[in-house]
Scaffold this motif. Structure first.
Motif, mmCIF file in Angstrom:
data_model
loop_
_atom_site.group_PDB
_atom_site.id
_atom_site.type_symbol
_atom_site.label_atom_id
_atom_site.label_comp_id
_atom_site.label_asym_id
_atom_site.label_seq_id
_atom_site.Cartn_x
_atom_site.Cartn_y
_atom_site.Cartn_z
ATOM 1 N N GLY A 111 0.819 -1.207 0.000
ATOM 2 C CA GLY A 111 0.000 0.000 0.000
ATOM 3 C C GLY A 111 0.849 1.252 0.000
ATOM 4 N N ALA A 112 1.938 1.227 0.785
ATOM 5 C CA ALA A 112 2.853 2.370 0.782
ATOM 6 C C ALA A 112 3.513 2.527 -0.582
ATOM 7 C CB ALA A 112 3.911 2.196 1.866
ATOM 8 N N GLY A 113 3.838 1.394 -1.226
ATOM 9 C CA GLY A 113 4.433 1.463 -2.561
ATOM 10 C C GLY A 113 3.483 2.039 -3.586
ATOM 11 N N ALA A 114 2.213 1.649 -3.530
ATOM 12 C CA ALA A 114 1.216 2.199 -4.451
ATOM 13 C C ALA A 114 1.046 3.695 -4.228
ATOM 14 C CB ALA A 114 -0.120 1.477 -4.269
ATOM 15 N N ALA A 115 1.026 4.109 -2.952
ATOM 16 C CA ALA A 115 0.902 5.530 -2.646
ATOM 17 C C ALA A 115 2.113 6.303 -3.145
ATOM 18 C CB ALA A 115 0.729 5.729 -1.139
ATOM 19 N N PHE A 116 3.301 5.700 -3.000
ATOM 20 C CA PHE A 116 4.512 6.360 -3.487
ATOM 21 C C PHE A 116 4.475 6.507 -5.001
ATOM 22 C CE2 PHE A 116 8.831 6.044 -5.200
ATOM 23 C CZ PHE A 116 9.420 7.135 -4.584
ATOM 24 N N SER A 117 4.040 5.454 -5.703
ATOM 25 C CA SER A 117 3.934 5.538 -7.161
ATOM 26 C C SER A 117 2.950 6.622 -7.572
ATOM 27 C CB SER A 117 3.501 4.184 -7.729
ATOM 28 O OG SER A 117 3.321 4.251 -9.123
ATOM 29 N N PHE A 118 1.813 6.686 -6.878
ATOM 30 C CA PHE A 118 0.819 7.721 -7.154
ATOM 31 C C PHE A 118 1.414 9.120 -6.989
ATOM 32 C CE2 PHE A 118 -2.219 10.670 -5.209
ATOM 33 C CZ PHE A 118 -3.181 10.762 -6.206
ATOM 34 N N LEU A 119 2.185 9.311 -5.912
ATOM 35 C CA LEU A 119 2.750 10.634 -5.646
ATOM 36 C C LEU A 119 3.858 10.994 -6.621
ATOM 37 C CD1 LEU A 119 2.875 10.590 -1.745
ATOM 38 C CD2 LEU A 119 1.375 11.974 -3.182
ATOM 39 N N ILE A 120 4.729 10.034 -6.931
ATOM 40 C CA ILE A 120 5.859 10.358 -7.803
ATOM 41 C C ILE A 120 5.365 10.705 -9.201
ATOM 42 C CG2 ILE A 120 6.384 8.045 -8.696
ATOM 43 C CD1 ILE A 120 9.332 8.656 -8.304
ATOM 44 N N MET A 121 4.200 10.169 -9.599
ATOM 45 C CA MET A 121 3.652 10.519 -10.908
ATOM 46 C C MET A 121 3.060 11.921 -10.924
ATOM 47 S SD MET A 121 2.077 7.024 -12.594
ATOM 48 C CE MET A 121 1.405 6.175 -11.170
ATOM 49 N N MET A 122 2.908 12.549 -9.746
ATOM 50 C CA MET A 122 2.439 13.932 -9.676
ATOM 51 C C MET A 122 3.589 14.927 -9.794
ATOM 52 S SD MET A 122 -0.444 13.634 -6.636
ATOM 53 C CE MET A 122 -0.992 15.332 -6.831
ATOM 54 N N PHE A 123 4.832 14.437 -9.706
ATOM 55 C CA PHE A 123 6.001 15.308 -9.817
ATOM 56 C C PHE A 123 6.477 15.323 -11.268
ATOM 57 C CE2 PHE A 123 5.974 14.563 -5.328
ATOM 58 C CZ PHE A 123 6.552 15.696 -4.768
ATOM 59 N N ASN A 124 6.572 16.506 -11.832
ATOM 60 C CA ASN A 124 7.066 16.650 -13.199
ATOM 61 C C ASN A 124 8.500 17.177 -13.183
ATOM 62 O OD1 ASN A 124 4.594 15.889 -14.465
ATOM 63 N ND2 ASN A 124 3.767 17.894 -13.936
ATOM 64 N N VAL A 125 9.365 16.510 -13.930
ATOM 65 C CA VAL A 125 10.786 16.863 -13.970
ATOM 66 C C VAL A 125 11.076 17.593 -15.276
ATOM 67 C CG1 VAL A 125 13.135 15.968 -13.896
ATOM 68 C CG2 VAL A 125 11.319 14.823 -12.607
ATOM 69 N N PRO A 126 11.628 18.809 -15.227
ATOM 70 C CA PRO A 126 11.920 19.547 -16.469
ATOM 71 C C PRO A 126 12.988 18.857 -17.301
ATOM 72 C CG PRO A 126 11.954 20.989 -14.541
ATOM 73 C CD PRO A 126 11.922 19.594 -14.025
ATOM 74 N N THR A 127 12.839 18.953 -18.609
ATOM 75 C CA THR A 127 13.842 18.455 -19.556
ATOM 76 C C THR A 127 14.184 19.575 -20.530
ATOM 77 O OG1 THR A 127 12.186 17.661 -21.126
ATOM 78 C CG2 THR A 127 12.883 16.130 -19.408
ATOM 79 N N PRO A 128 15.295 19.458 -21.257
ATOM 80 C CA PRO A 128 15.653 20.494 -22.237
ATOM 81 C C PRO A 128 14.547 20.702 -23.268
ATOM 82 C CG PRO A 128 17.504 19.028 -21.844
ATOM 83 C CD PRO A 128 16.331 18.422 -21.136
ATOM 84 N N GLY A 129 14.312 21.942 -23.612
ATOM 85 C CA GLY A 129 13.312 22.265 -24.615
ATOM 86 C C GLY A 129 11.960 22.619 -24.041
ATOM 87 N N GLY A 130 11.876 22.787 -22.701
ATOM 88 C CA GLY A 130 10.623 23.201 -22.095
ATOM 89 C C GLY A 130 9.641 22.081 -21.847
ATOM 90 N N THR A 131 10.074 20.827 -21.958
ATOM 91 C CA THR A 131 9.189 19.712 -21.687
ATOM 92 C C THR A 131 9.480 19.145 -20.297
ATOM 93 O OG1 THR A 131 10.714 18.099 -22.655
ATOM 94 C CG2 THR A 131 9.113 19.135 -24.129
ATOM 95 N N THR A 132 8.612 18.291 -19.821
ATOM 96 C CA THR A 132 8.836 17.632 -18.543
ATOM 97 C C THR A 132 8.420 16.170 -18.637
ATOM 98 O OG1 THR A 132 6.660 18.032 -17.596
ATOM 99 C CG2 THR A 132 8.299 19.762 -17.300
ATOM 100 N N VAL A 133 8.916 15.370 -17.695
ATOM 101 C CA VAL A 133 8.547 13.963 -17.604
ATOM 102 C C VAL A 133 8.292 13.649 -16.127
ATOM 103 C CG1 VAL A 133 9.809 13.203 -19.650
ATOM 104 C CG2 VAL A 133 10.993 13.357 -17.459
ATOM 105 N N HIS A 134 7.769 12.465 -15.852
ATOM 106 C CA HIS A 134 7.581 12.050 -14.457
ATOM 107 C C HIS A 134 8.031 10.608 -14.285
ATOM 108 C CE1 HIS A 134 4.154 9.433 -15.298
ATOM 109 N NE2 HIS A 134 3.588 10.414 -15.984
ATOM 110 N N GLY A 135 8.361 10.262 -13.047
ATOM 111 C CA GLY A 135 8.706 8.890 -12.727
ATOM 112 C C GLY A 135 7.457 8.059 -12.489
ATOM 113 N N VAL A 136 7.680 6.767 -12.235
ATOM 114 C CA VAL A 136 6.577 5.845 -11.984
ATOM 115 C C VAL A 136 6.784 5.073 -10.683
ATOM 116 C CG1 VAL A 136 5.324 3.826 -12.853
ATOM 117 C CG2 VAL A 136 6.077 5.602 -14.446
#
Length: 409
Positions: free
Chosen positions: A55-80
């Motif tokens: 359950g903690a792992g599922a919650a962590f996955s849910f939260l990390i997908m809410m974080f967007n990481v900037p990349t070159p060119g003005g785009t962003t990605v997120h972890g899983v």
């Protein structure tokens, strides 16, 4: 191809109407047996404590997908976080955890589609964790001692999320090749592989893979130091022998006093370590929820997740594909992790807390299903092979004639 003022966010959540119903049905057909087998394995071989960690792992996955990481060119990605869960508990656990998180995102927050849930789960909850786990086990065999576990953790997480992004690129890129109107306009997603593959894969190679890899290494190394018994592949040496010795004190060789095949005395240190690990997990989830508005710093819609209203402006096309404009629509209760009348950052934090709470409740219910099983079945399914091996070592240590009698035969 895109407007100069429009910042794109590359994400792996495929919305409804971006792939055809037949494509969606194909991935549902693939994932239904995968879900059934993985859930069956989790229920059969897990303990209530493992379900709490899941359950903690599922919650962590849910939260990390809410974080967007900037990349070159003005785009962003997120972890899983799929590789992390797979390496800690096993890939089947990751499939269950991330699938539940993706279902929650689609139902409650409108993040990803309901019809496309099968495809999204195939990419992030199946391909990613199973690929990462397989690569990790392979690298542990071929790499030399020393930093091999850390290298294997990073590489497996890195490759896993890049593979998931590549799967998304293929699924989107095949749509205009298969489904077009008589006038040549695309009915679903309009761009082919020459656009989707570089747009999805390159940012994940540059940014998302690095983030996924470092998160996996940091968390697994922390768990190894605090609660190594959580890690499925981590040898526990003396702890196993101690557990086996204490369990041999029972009349039948196993003491089921706690319902998990462990005696009360031998569980004291394990329970303390597990309690400490759970405390750290709750603190980490709380901090992540509070920091979740960092994901709002990336402006613009996700690349490949444009709404019908701004589709033409976002893509530079002179039309909106028919089914993207007039297809299936789901009215989420809290769309885009927002709450009406509240500042965006406050709404984002509250949505993060709500999501975590719902996931914890879901996996607590699964833990009740685990608790309801026969304790002997739990003990045998979780630790039979490890305890039998430990019993041999314990017997060798307690019987001084054991080795000599074997050597004389």
């Amino acid at each position: 191809m895109f407007g100069a003022s429009h910042a794109a966010v590359l994400a792996m959540h495929i919305p409804d109407n971006f792939i055809s119903p037949s494509t969606s049905a194909l991935f549902w057909a693939v994932m239904i047996p995968v879900w059934a087998l993985c859930l069956r394995s989790v229920i059969r071989h897990s303990t209530a404590e493992n379900m709490a960690y899941l359950g903690a792992g599922a919650a962590f996955s849910f939260l990390i997908m809410m974080f967007n990481v900037p990349t070159p060119g003005g785009t962003t990605v997120h972890g899983v976080g799929g590789a992390l869960i797979a390496l800690l508990l096993g890939p089947q656990y990751a499939t269950v955890a991330i699938s539940v998180a993706l279902l929650l995102q689609a139902l409650l927050f409108g993040d990803g589609g309901l019809l496309t849930l099968g495809a999204n789960c195939f990419n992030m909850a199946f391909a990613l964790p199973f690929c990462a786990y397989g690569i990790f086990m392979l690298l542990r065999k071929v790499l030399r001692a020393g930093w091999k576990d850390r290298v294997a953790e990073f590489v497996s997480a890195y490759v896993g999320i890049v593979l998931a992004a590549f799967c998304v690129a293929i699924e989107l890129g095949m749509q205009p090749l298969l489904f077009r109107a008589p006038d040549g306009q695309a009915l679903y997603f309009p761009f082919t592989f020459n656009v989707t593959i570089p747009a999805m894969v390159i940012p994940h190679l540059v940014a998302a893979g690095v983030v996924e890899g470092f998160v996996a290494v940091m968390v697994i190394e922390f768990v190894r130091r605090t609660s190594p018994e959580m890690i499925a592949w981590e040898p526990s040496g003396a702890n196993i022998v101690e557990s086996a010795s204490s369990q041999q004190s029972g009349s039948d060789g196993l003491d089921y006093s706690d319902g998990l095949g462990n005696s009360d005395d031998s569980d004291d240190s394990g329970n303390a370590a597990g309690s400490k690990a759970r405390e750290y997990a709750w603190v980490a989830l709380g901090v992540a929820a509070i920091l979740s508005p960092v994901g709002l710093l990336a402006a613009g819609d996700a690349w490949g997740e444009w709404g019908a209203e701004g589709f033409a402006q976002a893509t530079g096309l002179h039309y909106v594909p028919h089914y993207i404009a007039h297809g299936f629509s789901w009215n989420a209760m809290l769309p885009d992790y927002s709450m009406r009348g509240l500042p965006s950052a406050v709404g984002y934090i509250l949505c993060a807390i709500i999501g975590v709470a719902v996931l914890i409740i879901v996996f607590r219910l699964l833990a009740l299903a685990v608790d309801g099983r026969n304790p002997e079945v739990v003990a045998v399914s979780v630790s039979a092979s490890r305890l039998s091996s430990a019993a041999v070592h314990a017997e060798s240590a307690s019987d001084p004639n054991h080795n000599s009698s074997r050597s004389g035969t």
